[in-house]
Design an enzyme around this catalytic site. Structure first.
Site, mmCIF file in Angstrom:
data_model
loop_
_atom_site.group_PDB
_atom_site.id
_atom_site.type_symbol
_atom_site.label_atom_id
_atom_site.label_comp_id
_atom_site.label_asym_id
_atom_site.label_seq_id
_atom_site.Cartn_x
_atom_site.Cartn_y
_atom_site.Cartn_z
ATOM 1 N N ASP A 101 0.852 -1.177 0.000
ATOM 2 C CA ASP A 101 0.000 0.000 0.000
ATOM 3 C C ASP A 101 0.896 1.238 0.000
ATOM 4 O O ASP A 101 1.829 1.331 0.800
ATOM 5 C CB ASP A 101 -0.860 0.008 1.272
ATOM 6 N N ASP A 203 -3.242 4.558 -2.552
ATOM 7 C CA ASP A 203 -4.383 5.011 -1.763
ATOM 8 C C ASP A 203 -4.976 6.298 -2.343
ATOM 9 O O ASP A 203 -4.239 7.171 -2.819
ATOM 10 C CB ASP A 203 -3.900 5.247 -0.327
ATOM 11 N N GLU A 266 -6.702 3.194 -6.075
ATOM 12 C CA GLU A 266 -7.983 3.241 -5.353
ATOM 13 C C GLU A 266 -8.759 4.460 -5.847
ATOM 14 O O GLU A 266 -8.323 5.594 -5.664
ATOM 15 C CB GLU A 266 -7.768 3.354 -3.840
ATOM 16 N N HIS A 327 -11.096 -3.080 3.315
ATOM 17 C CA HIS A 327 -11.065 -2.670 4.724
ATOM 18 C C HIS A 327 -11.912 -1.435 5.007
ATOM 19 O O HIS A 327 -12.046 -1.035 6.166
ATOM 20 C CB HIS A 327 -9.610 -2.402 5.141
ATOM 21 N N ASP A 328 -12.462 -0.809 3.967
ATOM 22 C CA ASP A 328 -13.278 0.399 4.149
ATOM 23 C C ASP A 328 -14.774 0.146 3.981
ATOM 24 O O ASP A 328 -15.572 1.062 4.159
ATOM 25 C CB ASP A 328 -12.868 1.476 3.128
#
Length: 538
Positions: A101, A203, A266, A327-328
């Site tokens: 990430d 990200d 993302e 994870h969001d």
């Protein structure tokens, strides 16, 4: 496209590990790098070919690692750089890839860059971040909002200016219009690429450049009170600016100077804006994350239309991808139920393009209710009345039915699901009818069938209950995928398709390898992958 011509990230299966919650190796209740290494054999058994790690860098953990204070080290909570090097070596030893990430939009407010930037308006690094004087009446520079609630502007007494933070005030945004910032981040990328990391998941890629005129965002006419406060405005000036594509092209150019590396972006945007992130010459993100299956209502008509819209919008030579969870977001099993989650898995692993699996999806993990006093996620803490905490989808992996689910020998950082003694890897590995073995068979089929890895996608039929499509390569009988997205029976006997063939894989394990005729009767929550005897008519 021939399978032999594909890159690893086109023919592989990506698995997201949330390091805090995967495996604890040192009995502190938090997952770590050694723990991940201990579980690589499981991922290999499952058929995973690439592991994406959420951030493991030093961080004050205001946003659980997405607030980075040093981009070239490992947080002691997760281990040491030696542990990371060992993990990378063991991943590669298994012919798997490791994706890190990368969080380039913002740093931690504890990062030395920001400490220096806020020390003085004259600091050489002041312009590394986004500072703005108050308006003449003393008010905020504009109306931009933080994703985590409230204004995106934070007053800094020492400099007498506001700084911009798209997320927490502890996550100041970098000024990507500054060439020095660009070069500093490219240097960080080189550091990890030189180590042998195979790629990055970038990200909030669409946040990286903001409107140079700092114009107010307009009100969102579709805002409703249950939504996050951020949704009160349409972020048309604070995100997705045209210049971002120049930055992404530079990042891609750097990656392409290394052998066989890749970049995921993302991006939460509508399809026509999302596909722009592939770049005008296919020189942007290799895989701009496609979150359609995450964000759309679970409705056959809407999903079928979105698949075709996405396929139709993809630029030439752009490679598609699909995601069910991260994870969001709430877990897919909690959104549509365990039985439909098998149908979702079939979509994920039979649609054209690269699939990404979120840890625990393969065993049917659900969102875990976290009592008020145990909530950790800033999004949940800042908007408690809206039930927006992301903690329920981040709970520890359920490995076995021992105390703490085999994740740790002590109480974990977040509580486990109540049913972990019945939903876990060890039990499901021994059950031929389990979700885990269903995922494994599905992965094995996908990886062994050229049509599923690299074949053409063609819609066949959809209605309010079901979706059917074919995947095909020249010279082989096509595969027909038929999925019932409802709990009620449905029937499929289209005039233009002879469905006669053999069921290769089914939600009901017992149906596999049986012959099927020209009319298909599907039970609720049922799906088939069929090898047709002959190709459908055009």
């Amino acid at each position: 496209m021939e399978q032999a011509q594909l890159y690893w990230w086109q023919k592989g299966i990506i698995y997201q590990v949330y390091p805090r919650s995967f495996q604890d190796s040192n009995a502190d209740g938090v997952g770590d790098l050694k723990g991940i290494l201990q579980r690589l054999n499981y991922l290999q058994w499952l058929g995973i070919t690439a592991v994406w790690l959420s951030p493991v860098y030093p961080s004050p953990m205001a946003d659980f690692g997405y607030d980075i204070s040093d981009y070239k080290q490992i947080h002691p909570l997760f281990g040491t750089m030696d542990d990371f090097d060992a993990l990378l070596q063991e991943v590669h030893k298994r012919n798997m890839k490791l994706i890190l990430d990368l969080v380039p939009n913002h740093t931690s407010s504890e990062h030395p860059w920001f400490k220096e930037a806020r020390s003085s308006r004259d600091s050489p690094r002041h312009n590394w971040y986004l500072w703005h004087d108050p308006q003449p009446d003393g008010s905020l520079p504009n109306n931009w909002l933080s994703v985590f609630g409230g204004s995106a502007w934070e007053w800094d007494e020492h400099t007498g200016q506001y700084y911009y933070h798209a997320f927490l005030k502890e996550q100041p945004d970098l000024n990507w219009r500054n060439p020095e910032v660009q070069e500093a981040m490219f240097d960080i990328m080189r550091f990890w690429l030189d180590k042998g990391v195979d790629g990055f998941r970038v990200d909030v890629m669409w946040h990286m450049i903001k409107d140079a005129q700092w114009r107010d965002n307009p009100p969102n006419p579709n805002y409703e009170p249950h939504m996050p406060t951020y949704n009160q405005l349409l972020p048309v000036y604070s995100t997705d600016q045209p210049e971002v594509h120049d930055i992404i092209a530079k990042m891609r150019q750097l990656l392409d100077s290394y052998d066989d590396r890749m970049m995921i972006g993302e991006i939460y945007l509508p399809i026509h804006k999302l596909v722009a992130y592939y770049g005008p010459e296919n020189n942007g993100a290799n895989l701009p994350f496609n979150f359609l299956l995450l964000t759309l209502p679970w409705d056959a008509v809407e999903i079928a239309a979105a698949i075709d819209e996405y396929e139709g919008a993809l630029p030439q030579h752009a490679w598609p991808n699909w995601v069910l969870g991260n994870h969001d977001q709430p877990r897919i099993t909690s959104k549509i139920g365990l039985d439909q989650a098998k149908i979702a898995a079939m979509l994920l692993l039979t649609l054209r393009g690269t699939p990404t699996i979120y840890y625990g999806e393969e065993i049917g993990m659900r969102d875990v209710p976290i009592p008020e006093g145990e909530v950790q996620d800033p999004q949940g803490l800042n908007m408690p009345e809206k039930n927006l905490s992301r903690d329920p989808a981040r709970t520890p992996m359920q490995w076995d039915n021992s105390a703490h689910g085999g994740f740790s020998t002590v109480k974990p950082w977040l509580r486990l699901a109540r049913d972990y003694t019945r939903t876990n890897v060890a039990l499901e590995q021994d059950d031929a009818y389990s979700m885990l073995n269903f995922y494994r068979r599905l992965i094995q089929l996908r990886q062994s069938e050229p049509a599923l890895v690299a074949g053409d996608y063609k819609p066949v039929f959809s209605n309010e209950q079901m979706i059917a499509y074919t995947r095909s390569v020249e010279g082989q009988p096509p595969l027909l995928v038929v999925l019932n997205l409802t709990h009620r029976p449905c029937y499929f006997s289209p005039a233009n398709v002879d469905c006669s063939g053999t069921i290769l894989l089914a939600t009901d394990h017992g149906m596999e390898n049986s012959a099927i005729g020209s009319c298909i009767s599907l039970g609720g929550d049922e799906g088939y992958i069929i090898r047709l005897q002959k190709a459908p008519h055009s």
